[in-house]
Design an enzyme around this catalytic site. Structure first.
Site, PDB file in Angstrom:
ATOM      1  N   GLU A  86       5.236 -16.269 -10.987  1.00 30.29           N
ATOM      2  CA  GLU A  86       4.667 -14.984 -10.578  1.00 30.29           C
ATOM      3  C   GLU A  86       4.134 -14.161 -11.747  1.00 30.29           C
ATOM      4  O   GLU A  86       3.200 -13.394 -11.573  1.00 30.29           O
ATOM      5  CB  GLU A  86       5.637 -14.162  -9.726  1.00 30.29           C
ATOM      6  CG  GLU A  86       6.840 -13.636 -10.430  1.00 30.29           C
ATOM      7  CD  GLU A  86       7.774 -12.858  -9.510  1.00 30.29           C
ATOM      8  OE1 GLU A  86       7.299 -12.166  -8.601  1.00 30.29           O
ATOM      9  OE2 GLU A  86       8.997 -12.949  -9.711  1.00 30.29           O
ATOM     10  N   ARG A 123       3.590  -0.411  -5.000  1.00 27.48           N
ATOM     11  CA  ARG A 123       3.308  -0.965  -3.672  1.00 27.48           C
ATOM     12  C   ARG A 123       1.981  -1.709  -3.619  1.00 27.48           C
ATOM     13  O   ARG A 123       1.639  -2.309  -2.592  1.00 27.48           O
ATOM     14  CB  ARG A 123       3.295   0.156  -2.629  1.00 27.48           C
ATOM     15  CG  ARG A 123       4.586   0.936  -2.585  1.00 27.48           C
ATOM     16  CD  ARG A 123       4.496   2.049  -1.580  1.00 27.48           C
ATOM     17  NE  ARG A 123       4.687   1.543  -0.236  1.00 27.48           N
ATOM     18  CZ  ARG A 123       5.838   1.530   0.397  1.00 27.48           C
ATOM     19  NH1 ARG A 123       6.910   1.990  -0.179  1.00 27.48           N
ATOM     20  NH2 ARG A 123       5.935   1.066   1.619  1.00 27.48           N
ATOM     21  N   LYS A 168      10.180 -16.775 -11.119  1.00 22.52           N
ATOM     22  CA  LYS A 168       9.864 -15.793 -12.174  1.00 22.52           C
ATOM     23  C   LYS A 168       8.671 -16.281 -12.987  1.00 22.52           C
ATOM     24  O   LYS A 168       7.759 -15.527 -13.267  1.00 22.52           O
ATOM     25  CB  LYS A 168      11.047 -15.589 -13.129  1.00 22.52           C
ATOM     26  CG  LYS A 168      12.217 -14.785 -12.660  1.00 22.52           C
ATOM     27  CD  LYS A 168      11.985 -13.307 -12.522  1.00 22.52           C
ATOM     28  CE  LYS A 168      11.473 -12.959 -11.162  1.00 22.52           C
ATOM     29  NZ  LYS A 168      12.402 -12.708 -10.112  1.00 22.52           N
ATOM     30  N   TRP A 226      -2.788  -2.704  -1.585  1.00 18.88           N
ATOM     31  CA  TRP A 226      -2.534  -4.131  -1.742  1.00 18.88           C
ATOM     32  C   TRP A 226      -3.361  -4.792  -0.655  1.00 18.88           C
ATOM     33  O   TRP A 226      -3.094  -4.631   0.537  1.00 18.88           O
ATOM     34  CB  TRP A 226      -1.050  -4.451  -1.567  1.00 18.88           C
ATOM     35  CG  TRP A 226      -0.750  -5.888  -1.845  1.00 18.88           C
ATOM     36  CD1 TRP A 226      -0.563  -6.467  -3.062  1.00 18.88           C
ATOM     37  CD2 TRP A 226      -0.612  -6.938  -0.884  1.00 18.88           C
ATOM     38  NE1 TRP A 226      -0.323  -7.816  -2.914  1.00 18.88           N
ATOM     39  CE2 TRP A 226      -0.344  -8.129  -1.590  1.00 18.88           C
ATOM     40  CE3 TRP A 226      -0.687  -6.997   0.510  1.00 18.88           C
ATOM     41  CZ2 TRP A 226      -0.154  -9.360  -0.957  1.00 18.88           C
ATOM     42  CZ3 TRP A 226      -0.503  -8.210   1.151  1.00 18.88           C
ATOM     43  CH2 TRP A 226      -0.231  -9.383   0.407  1.00 18.88           C
ATOM     44  N   GLU A 254      15.007 -19.552  -8.837  1.00 17.95           N
ATOM     45  CA  GLU A 254      14.650 -18.204  -9.307  1.00 17.95           C
ATOM     46  C   GLU A 254      13.881 -18.279 -10.637  1.00 17.95           C
ATOM     47  O   GLU A 254      12.907 -17.550 -10.839  1.00 17.95           O
ATOM     48  CB  GLU A 254      15.934 -17.370  -9.435  1.00 17.95           C
ATOM     49  CG  GLU A 254      15.792 -16.024 -10.111  1.00 17.95           C
ATOM     50  CD  GLU A 254      14.860 -15.049  -9.411  1.00 17.95           C
ATOM     51  OE1 GLU A 254      14.304 -15.387  -8.361  1.00 17.95           O
ATOM     52  OE2 GLU A 254      14.648 -13.963  -9.960  1.00 17.95           O
ATOM     53  N   HIS A 307      14.439 -38.396  -5.623  1.00 16.90           N
ATOM     54  CA  HIS A 307      13.871 -38.632  -4.295  1.00 16.90           C
ATOM     55  C   HIS A 307      12.381 -38.294  -4.232  1.00 16.90           C
ATOM     56  O   HIS A 307      11.819 -38.169  -3.143  1.00 16.90           O
ATOM     57  CB  HIS A 307      14.656 -37.829  -3.250  1.00 16.90           C
ATOM     58  CG  HIS A 307      16.093 -38.244  -3.167  1.00 16.90           C
ATOM     59  ND1 HIS A 307      16.482 -39.463  -2.672  1.00 16.90           N
ATOM     60  CD2 HIS A 307      17.222 -37.624  -3.569  1.00 16.90           C
ATOM     61  CE1 HIS A 307      17.797 -39.573  -2.755  1.00 16.90           C
ATOM     62  NE2 HIS A 307      18.271 -38.465  -3.299  1.00 16.90           N
ATOM     63  N   ASN A 363      -1.243   2.021   5.636  1.00 16.60           N
ATOM     64  CA  ASN A 363      -0.403   0.945   5.100  1.00 16.60           C
ATOM     65  C   ASN A 363       0.031   0.100   6.287  1.00 16.60           C
ATOM     66  O   ASN A 363       0.588   0.638   7.250  1.00 16.60           O
ATOM     67  CB  ASN A 363       0.821   1.552   4.392  1.00 16.60           C
ATOM     68  CG  ASN A 363       1.862   0.498   4.057  1.00 16.60           C
ATOM     69  OD1 ASN A 363       1.535  -0.668   3.874  1.00 16.60           O
ATOM     70  ND2 ASN A 363       3.118   0.913   3.979  1.00 16.60           N
ATOM     71  N   GLY A 364      -0.227  -1.210   6.232  1.00 16.85           N
ATOM     72  CA  GLY A 364       0.160  -2.083   7.343  1.00 16.85           C
ATOM     73  C   GLY A 364      -1.001  -2.974   7.735  1.00 16.85           C
ATOM     74  O   GLY A 364      -1.970  -3.124   6.969  1.00 16.85           O
ATOM     75  N   LYS A 392       5.335  -4.755  -5.256  1.00 18.59           N
ATOM     76  CA  LYS A 392       6.800  -4.688  -5.342  1.00 18.59           C
ATOM     77  C   LYS A 392       7.444  -4.603  -3.967  1.00 18.59           C
ATOM     78  O   LYS A 392       8.540  -5.093  -3.759  1.00 18.59           O
ATOM     79  CB  LYS A 392       7.164  -3.458  -6.181  1.00 18.59           C
ATOM     80  CG  LYS A 392       8.638  -3.294  -6.447  1.00 18.59           C
ATOM     81  CD  LYS A 392       9.058  -4.082  -7.656  1.00 18.59           C
ATOM     82  CE  LYS A 392      10.541  -4.082  -7.867  1.00 18.59           C
ATOM     83  NZ  LYS A 392      11.024  -5.371  -8.355  1.00 18.59           N
ATOM     84  N   CYS A 422       0.853  -1.176   0.000  1.00 19.75           N
ATOM     85  CA  CYS A 422       0.000   0.000   0.000  1.00 19.75           C
ATOM     86  C   CYS A 422       0.891   1.229   0.000  1.00 19.75           C
ATOM     87  O   CYS A 422       1.910   1.272   0.682  1.00 19.75           O
ATOM     88  CB  CYS A 422      -0.948   0.099   1.203  1.00 19.75           C
ATOM     89  SG  CYS A 422      -2.103  -1.254   1.329  1.00 19.75           S
TER      90      CYS A 422
HETATM   91  C1  F6R Z   1      10.187 -11.798  -7.086  1.00 21.83           C
HETATM   92  C2  F6R Z   1      10.302 -10.690  -6.180  1.00 21.83           C
HETATM   93  C3  F6R Z   1      10.100 -10.924  -4.734  1.00 21.83           C
HETATM   94  C4  F6R Z   1      11.083 -10.080  -3.910  1.00 21.83           C
HETATM   95  C5  F6R Z   1      10.772 -10.219  -2.420  1.00 21.83           C
HETATM   96  C6  F6R Z   1      11.772  -9.473  -1.570  1.00 21.83           C
HETATM   97  O1  F6R Z   1      10.423 -11.416  -8.402  1.00 21.83           O
HETATM   98  O2  F6R Z   1      10.542  -9.579  -6.596  1.00 21.83           O
HETATM   99  O3  F6R Z   1      10.210 -12.281  -4.409  1.00 21.83           O
HETATM  100  O4  F6R Z   1      12.372 -10.504  -4.191  1.00 21.83           O
HETATM  101  O5  F6R Z   1       9.491  -9.717  -2.165  1.00 21.83           O
HETATM  102  O6  F6R Z   1      11.757  -8.112  -1.877  1.00 21.83           O
HETATM  103  P1  F6R Z   1      12.969  -7.189  -1.484  1.00 21.83           P
HETATM  104  O7  F6R Z   1      14.138  -7.622  -2.277  1.00 21.83           O
HETATM  105  O8  F6R Z   1      12.512  -5.805  -1.836  1.00 21.83           O
HETATM  106  O9  F6R Z   1      13.199  -7.358  -0.009  1.00 21.83           O
END
Ligand code: F6R
Length: 607
Positions: free
Chosen positions: A486, A27, A483, A74, A479, A502, A98-99, A602, A2
């Site tokens: 998501e 956010r 990617k 969010w 990773e 396994h 926010n929170g 983000k 948020c």
């Molecule tokens: C995936 C992604 C998230 C962030 C995670 C941590 O593409 O972006 O998994 O890596 O939310 O965020 P930060 O790095 O901002 O602590």
């Protein structure tokens, strides 16, 4: 998550609130809203979905006033609809939050018993009614807010308007970030300085427990006991310019392409090309005395930390504890006073990672933050900062932040290795050379873009994708899977290649693509055997390796991606690029919202 913004301006604030919200949209984008206060009282507009919907609502029914607040959501409590959108208001008070208010159920029960009527399903609305009850009892806005704050458990950043008080906003912070912006006869509040950058560069940050009474003439800051406190004002270096996509269709693709440059920028801040040596900024503690390192992060940053563990243990011969931040903070792990803890975060605001940092700081560990946002809370609170110079990352899926985190971790491993006497001059020179070659190789890897797109075209209808890797390629497999899921919403999982037999191999048939990340290292033959096991069961292998590796699977793999032959050390940084591109193209071809995928944000500032 948020984003919140507040403005006491000299003219109509709605356009500035909307602009601030656009900068905060990373956010969260479930709903958005703004409210203003004038002599006529509080007015608000809200809309489900992204800020463009709110803009349309404001265009249809303009909203007037020079004092206002805004929010991009969010969703935590309550579905993302207009009723649950902020600002919440009962006519006396309007606020954005926010929170998470953790004790909202109990407060809601008490307030309902006193006759308060709730219209939303949110945790936030209790704060409106608590403050409003204080105002009805004759308290001033400041006193009513201060008393309400005492009753809240959880995390919050708040911006509050009061009927009858044009020119007043009260803000409060506990756990979630909140910045004050100082203008000329105007004052601002924002979740971060980026939101306020076009309005002012003079910024101060509230500390946990602070609240602020904002008027056009300035800000009075108080701690939770109501005692006045001073917070430094500094000049932010953040640019007020909106970041554009250039010729790219999505920010994510632009950011993938920027990697060759930002990897170089980040490396150059630590590398002396004449002496071929690496240095780190001075640390307020003795690196050579470090006996154990604790690495903590979330999501993609956690996968960077995984690679960091391999490197630090191998090159510095120092044992590394590795933890997901949300697990670490509650595990009660026996941390060592004087030990080194490193927190990796693009945003520098992730609630779990920040809480872990504070946990380690309270346990008298040395804290280092590897962050991309230079003015973030982690950057301000850690003993030392190792910045990633990726520049603003707008796409929700992290790409360039990840590879620059790897560069910083590589430098940390090398410098620690030198300090500990585990790495000699030649060792340092060889590893540094491998790092300096990465930008050029990254440019070469990006030339496979069209080929990767054609592979993506064959994967649009699959239900599951597996990713395999060994050693430092294992976190890259994880990773790659993250990617993909998501941004494309396809189920994907990463496995250590040796773990397939396994259990997960039971899932393999001709419908399941298996992406194999197999750089030419000492583990290659072992990974190759695991790939044969998958092929023998009909698995559709997408093999990523150098020319020799690819030759080994020619005619057997469903598809191959040929990488330049690079040193093992550099491989995870470069092999991240094809898995990013593969996920990107699958999602873009499927037509998902690549830069703002559903349900995500983000910056994750709630637990
Ligand atoms: C995936 C992604 C998230 C962030 C995670 C941590 O593409 O972006 O998994 O890596 O939310 O965020 P930060 O790095 O901002 O602590």
């Amino acid at each position: 998550m948020c984003g919140i913004v507040g403005i006491i301006g000299k003219s109509e604030v709605a356009p500035f609130l909307l602009d601030g919200l656009k900068r905060l949209e990373y956010r969260g984008y479930d709903s958005a809203g703004i409210a203003t206060v004038t002599a006529k009282g509080i007015d608000r507009r809200r809309a489900e979905g992204k800020i463009v919907n709110l803009e349309a609502a404001v265009e249809k029914r303009p909203i007037h006033g020079a004092t206002g607040i805004g929010h991009t959501r969010w969703a935590t409590h309550g579905v993302p609809n207009e009723t649950n959108a902020h600002p919440h208001s009962d006519g006396t008070v309007a606020l954005v939050h926010n929170g998470i208010i953790e004790n909202f159920q109990e407060l809601r029960r008490q307030l309902t018993a006193q006759g308060h009527v709730f219209e939303s399903e949110t945790d936030t609305e209790v704060v409106v009614h608590l403050i409003s009850a204080g105002i009805s009892a004759g308290k001033t806005p400041k006193q009513a807010t201060q008393d309400a704050l005492q009753r809240l458990k959880g995390a919050f950043a708040l911006a509050i308007l009061f009927t009858g008080h044009d020119g007043l906003i009260i803000g409060a912070r506990k756990g979630s970030p909140l910045a004050i912006g100082y203008g000329e006869g105007e004052m601002f509040l924002g979740s971060d300085a980026l939101a306020l950058a076009p309005l002012t560069r003079r910024i101060s940050y509230l500390e946990d427990g602070d609240f602020v009474v904002l008027a056009a003439e300035g800000a009075q800051i108080f701690n939770l006991l109501g005692q006045p406190v001073e917070r430094d004002i500094h000049i932010t270096q953040l640019s007020g310019a909106m970041i554009g996509k250039g010729a790219y269709r999505h920010f994510m693709l632009k950011e993938i392409y920027e990697q060759a440059t930002v990897i170089g920028d980040t490396l150059n801040s630590h590398f002396n090309p004449v002496e071929r040596t690496l240095t780190l900024p001075p640390m307020p503690f003795d690196l050579s005395a470090v006996e154990r390192v604790t690495l903590v992060a979330c999501g993609t940053s956690y996968y960077a930390a995984m690679v960091g563990k391999y490197w630090i243990e191998r090159f510095a011969r120092v044992p590394v504890d590795l933890d997901i931040a949300s697990e670490f903070r509650y595990r009660g792990s026996p941390v060592e006073k004087g030990g080194l803890s490193v927190f990796i975060s693009q945003s520098g605001e992730t609630a779990d990672t920040l809480a872990a940092l504070r946990f380690c700081r309270d346990a008298e560990m040395h804290t280092v933050a590897i962050v991309n946002a230079p003015e973030s809370t982690m950057a301000r609170e850690a003993d030392a900062v190792l910045p990633t110079l990726a520049g603003p990352e707008i796409g929700v899926a992290s790409t360039k932040a990840f590879t620059t985190q790897l560069i910083v971790l590589a430098c940390l491993a090398i410098v620690l290795g030198k300090e500990k006497g585990a790495l000699d001059r030649d060792g340092e020179a060889a590893l540094s050379k491998a790092l300096t070659e990465i930008p050029a190789y990254a440019t070469e890897v990006l030339k496979s873009d069209d080929h990767i797109r054609s592979i993506a075209q064959t994967m649009l209808d699959v239900a599951d994708v597996f990713y395999l890797g060994r050693g430092t390629a294992y976190p890259i497999a994880l990773e790659g899977a993250l990617k993909l899921k998501e941004i494309s919403y396809i189920h994907a999982e990463g496995f250590a290649a040796g773990e397939m037999k396994h259990g997960p191999i039971a899932m393999i048939d001709e419908t399941v693509p298996v992406v194999v990340v197999a750089p030419p290292d000492e583990l290659f033959e072992k990974t190759a055997s695991n790939v044969e096991e998958v092929i023998a069961r009909g698995g559709r292998v997408v093999f990523i390796g150098d020319a020799d590796g690819v030759a080994q699977f020619k005619g057997k793999a469903f598809a191959t991606i040929t990488m330049p032959t690079v040193k093992t050390f550099a491989a995870p940084i470069l092999y991240a690029i094809p898995v990013q591109l593969l996920a990107y193209h699958i999602a873009a071809l499927k037509g998902t919202d690549v830069d703002q995928p559903r349900n995500l944000a983000k910056s994750v500032t709630v637990e």
